[in-house]
Design an enzyme around this catalytic site. Structure first.
Site, PDB file in Angstrom:
ATOM      1  N   ASN A   1      42.586  55.688 -57.192  1.00 60.01           N
ATOM      2  CA  ASN A   1      43.139  56.194 -55.939  1.00 60.01           C
ATOM      3  C   ASN A   1      43.547  55.148 -54.934  1.00 60.01           C
ATOM      4  O   ASN A   1      43.928  55.618 -53.951  1.00 60.01           O
ATOM      5  CB  ASN A   1      42.234  57.033 -55.227  1.00 60.01           C
ATOM      6  CG  ASN A   1      40.805  56.435 -54.764  1.00 60.01           C
ATOM      7  OD1 ASN A   1      40.719  55.125 -54.910  1.00 60.01           O
ATOM      8  ND2 ASN A   1      39.962  57.088 -54.288  1.00 60.01           N
ATOM      9  N   LYS A   2      43.804  54.021 -55.405  1.00 58.87           N
ATOM     10  CA  LYS A   2      44.142  53.060 -54.291  1.00 58.87           C
ATOM     11  C   LYS A   2      45.695  52.721 -54.231  1.00 58.87           C
ATOM     12  O   LYS A   2      46.422  53.466 -55.064  1.00 58.87           O
ATOM     13  CB  LYS A   2      43.396  51.608 -54.777  1.00 58.87           C
ATOM     14  CG  LYS A   2      41.968  51.640 -54.774  1.00 58.87           C
ATOM     15  CD  LYS A   2      41.664  52.134 -53.249  1.00 58.87           C
ATOM     16  CE  LYS A   2      40.099  51.922 -53.035  1.00 58.87           C
ATOM     17  NZ  LYS A   2      39.287  52.960 -53.725  1.00 58.87           N
ATOM     18  N   ASN A   3      46.292  51.905 -53.450  1.00 58.12           N
ATOM     19  CA  ASN A   3      47.448  51.646 -53.188  1.00 58.12           C
ATOM     20  C   ASN A   3      48.645  51.295 -54.678  1.00 58.12           C
ATOM     21  O   ASN A   3      49.422  51.533 -54.715  1.00 58.12           O
ATOM     22  CB  ASN A   3      48.041  50.952 -52.152  1.00 58.12           C
ATOM     23  CG  ASN A   3      47.551  51.441 -50.809  1.00 58.12           C
ATOM     24  OD1 ASN A   3      46.501  52.227 -50.595  1.00 58.12           O
ATOM     25  ND2 ASN A   3      48.349  50.795 -49.705  1.00 58.12           N
TER      26      ASN A   3
END
Length: 378
Positions: free
Chosen positions: A176-178
């Protein structure tokens, strides 16, 4: 369902994975090294160490700094539990510190000063939602007390300033990170000796890796320290190399979406506040909002979900979780608690369109109107 976050994966990532599989070399090889060099270059660093997770990165930093039993580390409670867990991994004690305000939900330097003792050895600064802490203030604070600064930069990849605050910074590449490698993390440490200790501890404290022994034609190696199995594999590094090429563009899209969200929320949901009202360097990882105090958050969550919009909470305070509440009873962090009771995270990722942002805000306005009607009727 419009998700809070969503990874962008496609043909380039599939092709990169296929090349790794075809190569027959799956872990700690050329791609891991190439990823380390590319990630370090993006952040203006000499080098970095790729690891299996941000949690592993935090653990390795604390271990390499020699922090252990009897030591204390200042941490925010407004964070993911891994920030505090890593302190316990080395036998030290996390000391929870309140946030500055509802508008700036970053660790309060005033509260940090009040909680310092002779046993305090480090402070872990969490760049919550991707917004950076005040570097000069924290560096002055740390110098005056002889403390190490560790950055939990799980929310802030791609920013040149990250990794320049103190001893080291830990990054996350969770799904779910950039940018993502599925699981994975990295450490940026400017001191080459510290970086070398972290690199060796990543792989059981061994002096050489499998590929190094292959290339040098000798099977010999030594173990010089207590180490861990925190290595990144070639598959994840291959995905990371592709993702890294898009990170800056994706961060810019996030910034544009946040600007639109702020304008629409101010116009259509004036009772809702958006933290970080003053300009501040950010990677815009998530979109946190604060609901009005009279609004029932679960009713808002349910309303948006019925409209096909996912929401979540960042974060349930760590000091309120059963494990930490039982281990460290009696902790009072009133600003953190107030923020956590009203916070709601709405969708933000580069695949969201402007009409989708408009739909989220419209649904939020409708949910709040329903809440007000219910409150009036009661």
């Amino acid at each position: 369902m419009l998700l809070v976050s969503a990874p962008i994966l496609g043909v380039p990532e599939k092709a990169a994975l296929s090349k790794v599989i075809d190569s027959g070399w799956l872990t700690m090889g050329d791609r891991v090294r190439a990823f380390e060099e590319a990630f370090a270059d993006m952040h203006g660093a000499e080098d970095c160490v790729a690891v299996s997770s941000c949690t592993a990165a935090l653990h390795l930093i604390l271990h390499a700094l020699g922090i252990g039993p009897g030591d204390e580390v200042l941490v925010p409670s407004m964070t993911f539990v891994a920030t505090a867990n890593a302190v316990l991994y080395v036998g030290a004690s996390p000391v929870f510190v309140d946030i500055e305000s509802a508008d700036v939900p970053l660790m309060s330097i005033v509260e940090a000063e009040a909680r310092c003792t002779s046993r305090t050895k480090a402070v872990i600064l969490v760049h919550f939602a991707g917004y950076l802490a005040d570097r000069e203030q924290w560096q002055k604070f740390a110098r005056a007390r002889g403390l190490h600064i560790i950055e939990d930069a799980a929310h802030a990849p791609g920013l040149k300033q990250v990794g320049t605050f103190g001893a080291a910074a830990a990054f996350s590449f969770y799904g779910n990170k950039n940018m993502t490698t599925a699981e994975g993390g990295a450490v940026i440490a400017r001191d080459p000796d510290l970086r070398d200790r972290i690199r060796r501890a990543r792989g059981h404290g061994m002096t050489t890796g499998t590929q190094q022994r292959l290339n040098s034609r000798t099977p010999q190696y030594d173990v010089t320290m207590l180490g861990f199995n925190y290595r990144m594999d070639e598959l994840r590094a291959a995905i990371g190399l592709v993702q890294l090429q898009n990170l800056q563009e994706w961060n810019e899209i996030r910034r544009i979406l946040v600007v639109l969200y702020r304008r629409l929320i101010a116009n259509y949901c004036p009772a809702v506040t958006v933290p970080f009202s003053e300009p501040r360097t950010s990677a815009y990882h998530i979109m946190p909002i604060l609901l009005p105090s009279l609004a029932n958050r679960q009713d808002v969550v349910d309303h948006l979900r019925n409209e096909g919009i996912q929401t979540t909470i960042h974060y349930p305070p760590v000091h309120r979780m059963t494990f930490y509440r039982e281990r460290f009873p009696g902790i009072e962090l009133p600003v953190t608690d107030e923020f956590a009771q009203r916070e709601l995270t709405i969708p933000l990722h580069p695949q969201i369109t402007s009409p989708a942002v408009e739909a989220v805000v419209a649904a939020l306005a409708s949910a709040l109107a329903n809440c007000m009607q219910a409150e009036t009727a009661a």
